[in-house]
Design a protein around this motif. Sequence first.
Motif, PDB file in Angstrom:
ATOM      1  N   THR A 220       0.845  -1.200   0.000  1.00  0.00           N
ATOM      2  CA  THR A 220       0.000   0.000   0.000  1.00  0.00           C
ATOM      3  C   THR A 220       0.880   1.250   0.000  1.00  0.00           C
ATOM      4  O   THR A 220       0.626   2.210  -0.741  1.00  0.00           O
ATOM      5  N   ALA A 221       1.914   1.223   0.852  1.00  0.00           N
ATOM      6  CA  ALA A 221       2.804   2.394   0.940  1.00  0.00           C
ATOM      7  C   ALA A 221       3.452   2.673  -0.418  1.00  0.00           C
ATOM      8  O   ALA A 221       3.556   3.836  -0.836  1.00  0.00           O
ATOM      9  N   ARG A 222       3.871   1.590  -1.121  1.00  0.00           N
ATOM     10  CA  ARG A 222       4.499   1.767  -2.435  1.00  0.00           C
ATOM     11  C   ARG A 222       3.521   2.381  -3.445  1.00  0.00           C
ATOM     12  O   ARG A 222       3.861   3.272  -4.209  1.00  0.00           O
ATOM     13  N   LYS A 223       2.262   1.858  -3.390  1.00  0.00           N
ATOM     14  CA  LYS A 223       1.235   2.357  -4.319  1.00  0.00           C
ATOM     15  C   LYS A 223       0.982   3.845  -4.095  1.00  0.00           C
ATOM     16  O   LYS A 223       0.901   4.638  -5.043  1.00  0.00           O
ATOM     17  N   LEU A 224       0.845   4.207  -2.815  1.00  0.00           N
ATOM     18  CA  LEU A 224       0.568   5.615  -2.494  1.00  0.00           C
ATOM     19  C   LEU A 224       1.733   6.498  -2.940  1.00  0.00           C
ATOM     20  O   LEU A 224       1.542   7.590  -3.466  1.00  0.00           O
ATOM     21  N   GLU A 225       2.947   5.974  -2.752  1.00  0.00           N
ATOM     22  CA  GLU A 225       4.123   6.754  -3.150  1.00  0.00           C
ATOM     23  C   GLU A 225       4.116   6.990  -4.664  1.00  0.00           C
ATOM     24  O   GLU A 225       4.355   8.114  -5.129  1.00  0.00           O
ATOM     25  N   SER A 226       3.786   5.946  -5.436  1.00  0.00           N
ATOM     26  CA  SER A 226       3.820   6.172  -6.896  1.00  0.00           C
ATOM     27  C   SER A 226       2.674   7.089  -7.331  1.00  0.00           C
ATOM     28  O   SER A 226       2.825   7.863  -8.274  1.00  0.00           O
ATOM     29  N   GLN A 227       1.558   7.055  -6.602  1.00  0.00           N
ATOM     30  CA  GLN A 227       0.471   8.027  -6.904  1.00  0.00           C
ATOM     31  C   GLN A 227       0.963   9.455  -6.660  1.00  0.00           C
ATOM     32  O   GLN A 227       0.718  10.361  -7.445  1.00  0.00           O
ATOM     33  N   ARG A 228       1.655   9.622  -5.519  1.00  0.00           N
ATOM     34  CA  ARG A 228       2.156  10.968  -5.191  1.00  0.00           C
ATOM     35  C   ARG A 228       3.163  11.436  -6.243  1.00  0.00           C
ATOM     36  O   ARG A 228       3.121  12.568  -6.707  1.00  0.00           O
ATOM     37  N   ILE A 229       4.042  10.519  -6.639  1.00  0.00           N
ATOM     38  CA  ILE A 229       5.073  10.895  -7.614  1.00  0.00           C
ATOM     39  C   ILE A 229       4.435  11.305  -8.944  1.00  0.00           C
ATOM     40  O   ILE A 229       4.815  12.311  -9.544  1.00  0.00           O
ATOM     41  N   ARG A 230       3.438  10.529  -9.373  1.00  0.00           N
ATOM     42  CA  ARG A 230       2.754  10.877 -10.640  1.00  0.00           C
ATOM     43  C   ARG A 230       2.149  12.270 -10.559  1.00  0.00           C
ATOM     44  O   ARG A 230       2.231  13.071 -11.477  1.00  0.00           O
ATOM     45  N   GLU A 231       1.561  12.554  -9.393  1.00  0.00           N
ATOM     46  CA  GLU A 231       0.904  13.850  -9.199  1.00  0.00           C
ATOM     47  C   GLU A 231       1.941  14.984  -9.147  1.00  0.00           C
ATOM     48  O   GLU A 231       1.749  16.058  -9.726  1.00  0.00           O
ATOM     49  N   LEU A 232       3.065  14.723  -8.485  1.00  0.00           N
ATOM     50  CA  LEU A 232       4.122  15.748  -8.373  1.00  0.00           C
ATOM     51  C   LEU A 232       4.710  16.100  -9.738  1.00  0.00           C
ATOM     52  O   LEU A 232       5.160  17.227  -9.955  1.00  0.00           O
ATOM     53  N   CYS A 233       4.666  15.130 -10.669  1.00  0.00           N
ATOM     54  CA  CYS A 233       5.196  15.371 -12.023  1.00  0.00           C
ATOM     55  C   CYS A 233       4.498  16.571 -12.669  1.00  0.00           C
ATOM     56  O   CYS A 233       5.094  17.260 -13.508  1.00  0.00           O
ATOM     57  N   ARG A 234       3.255  16.821 -12.267  1.00  0.00           N
ATOM     58  CA  ARG A 234       2.495  17.933 -12.876  1.00  0.00           C
ATOM     59  C   ARG A 234       3.242  19.255 -12.764  1.00  0.00           C
ATOM     60  O   ARG A 234       3.194  20.095 -13.656  1.00  0.00           O
ATOM     61  N   MET A 235       3.958  19.428 -11.637  1.00  0.00           N
ATOM     62  CA  MET A 235       4.704  20.684 -11.443  1.00  0.00           C
ATOM     63  C   MET A 235       5.762  20.875 -12.516  1.00  0.00           C
ATOM     64  O   MET A 235       6.187  21.973 -12.811  1.00  0.00           O
ATOM     65  N   TYR A 236       6.266  19.730 -13.033  1.00  0.00           N
ATOM     66  CA  TYR A 236       7.354  19.765 -14.002  1.00  0.00           C
ATOM     67  C   TYR A 236       6.851  19.726 -15.442  1.00  0.00           C
ATOM     68  O   TYR A 236       7.627  19.868 -16.377  1.00  0.00           O
ATOM     69  N   GLU A 237       5.555  19.515 -15.604  1.00  0.00           N
ATOM     70  CA  GLU A 237       4.986  19.392 -16.952  1.00  0.00           C
ATOM     71  C   GLU A 237       4.139  20.599 -17.339  1.00  0.00           C
ATOM     72  O   GLU A 237       4.047  20.960 -18.506  1.00  0.00           O
ATOM     73  N   ASP A 238       3.515  21.229 -16.338  1.00  0.00           N
ATOM     74  CA  ASP A 238       2.546  22.286 -16.590  1.00  0.00           C
ATOM     75  C   ASP A 238       3.201  23.646 -16.317  1.00  0.00           C
ATOM     76  O   ASP A 238       3.528  23.980 -15.164  1.00  0.00           O
ATOM     77  N   GLU A 239       3.390  24.435 -17.378  1.00  0.00           N
ATOM     78  CA  GLU A 239       4.140  25.693 -17.211  1.00  0.00           C
ATOM     79  C   GLU A 239       3.392  26.738 -16.400  1.00  0.00           C
ATOM     80  O   GLU A 239       3.979  27.737 -15.984  1.00  0.00           O
ATOM     81  N   THR A 240       2.101  26.540 -16.154  1.00  0.00           N
ATOM     82  CA  THR A 240       1.385  27.504 -15.304  1.00  0.00           C
ATOM     83  C   THR A 240       1.736  27.263 -13.826  1.00  0.00           C
ATOM     84  O   THR A 240       1.349  28.030 -12.962  1.00  0.00           O
TER      85      THR A 240
END
Length: 308
Positions: A220-240
């Motif tokens: 569960t901890a691993r799954k939650l971590e990869s969800q967080r990482i996917r979400e954090l990627c938005r900061m690096y993809e979205d120029e706004t």
Amino acid sequence: MEKKDQLLSEQGACPMGNHEKSTVEPEAAEGGCPMAYGGITSGGHTSLTYNSYLKVEDLKSLQICQSEPAHHDEPLFIIIHQTYELWFKLIIHELDLVVELMKENRVRKATHFMKRVSAIMKVLVAQIHILETMAPRDFLGFRHKLNPASGFQSSQFREIEFMAGLKDARMLIHFQSDEEAYASLTRRFNNETLGDVFYDLLRRHGFKLPATKPSDDEETARKLESQRIRELCRMYEDETLTDLHDLAESFVDLDELISLWRTHHVTVVERIIGFKRGTGGSEGVAYLRSTVNKRCFPELWNLRTALV
Ligand code: HEM
């Protein structure tokens, strides 16, 4: 007798000479600012001078050699550690502000002060090399006098680590005989980290960052971590989201600089004491090398692998 003359006569001819304890009286700090200068107000004090404002005489009286007669290189060893501790004090001061600014959603201001922290850290990385001008045998001339004092007991270094997210309760053991340091470190240990406050800020900006609970199993901890990482990627993809991205990068800067400091420190340590054990009881170089890859913000590093 004036305070300056009194200090000099108590120390004898060598300004770095031994004395049991400092003659400097701690003065009550003024006002609410933790950096306040005791005894001197900044406005309208007619006798204010460079030396009195900065307490230069007091500063110069704080280098108390343990070797007797004072070894020529011991002042270097003391002063370099003291300057580190002064900069650590300022870093903690800035990081406390960064936490407050993030709580108030003031992202750019928080980034501004993180840049100052990085600028200081760059000086701290470079500064360790001054010690390479101390020959190994010169250090052996007074090293035995330092036992069992060690960098392990730098409470401000641990405070910075705890604030940045590197919390290891075993580190508190080194402070059990220092009530004040133990209390303030325990407080830091129980406090939120920069990462906790940053993630809360991101949640207020609509990021879905599920928290891991201590009761979660590994999967569960691993799954939650990869969800967080996917979400954090938005900061690096979205120029706004540039402001949030820049703040995130300022944390990666801090992490990288701490790791660089560790690398430079252990290299200098090996150059000076080889593989001798540390005065704090660790294996020395082997222990220090094991700390080099510690990460304060692991998810901000891991997201790079996930970026497409
Ligand atoms: C001759 C120079 C130095 C030597 C030989 C040296 C050696 C060591 C050793 C062997 C350790 C491991 C702990 C132990 O067993 O004592 C250590 C830890 C440490 N030292 Fe140094 N050191 C030197 C200079 C410095 C300086 C200038 C600083 C500046 C603050 C510093 C800060 C620290 C800190 C914070 C730790 C704890 C690191 C950790 O646990 O991650 N050291 N040092």
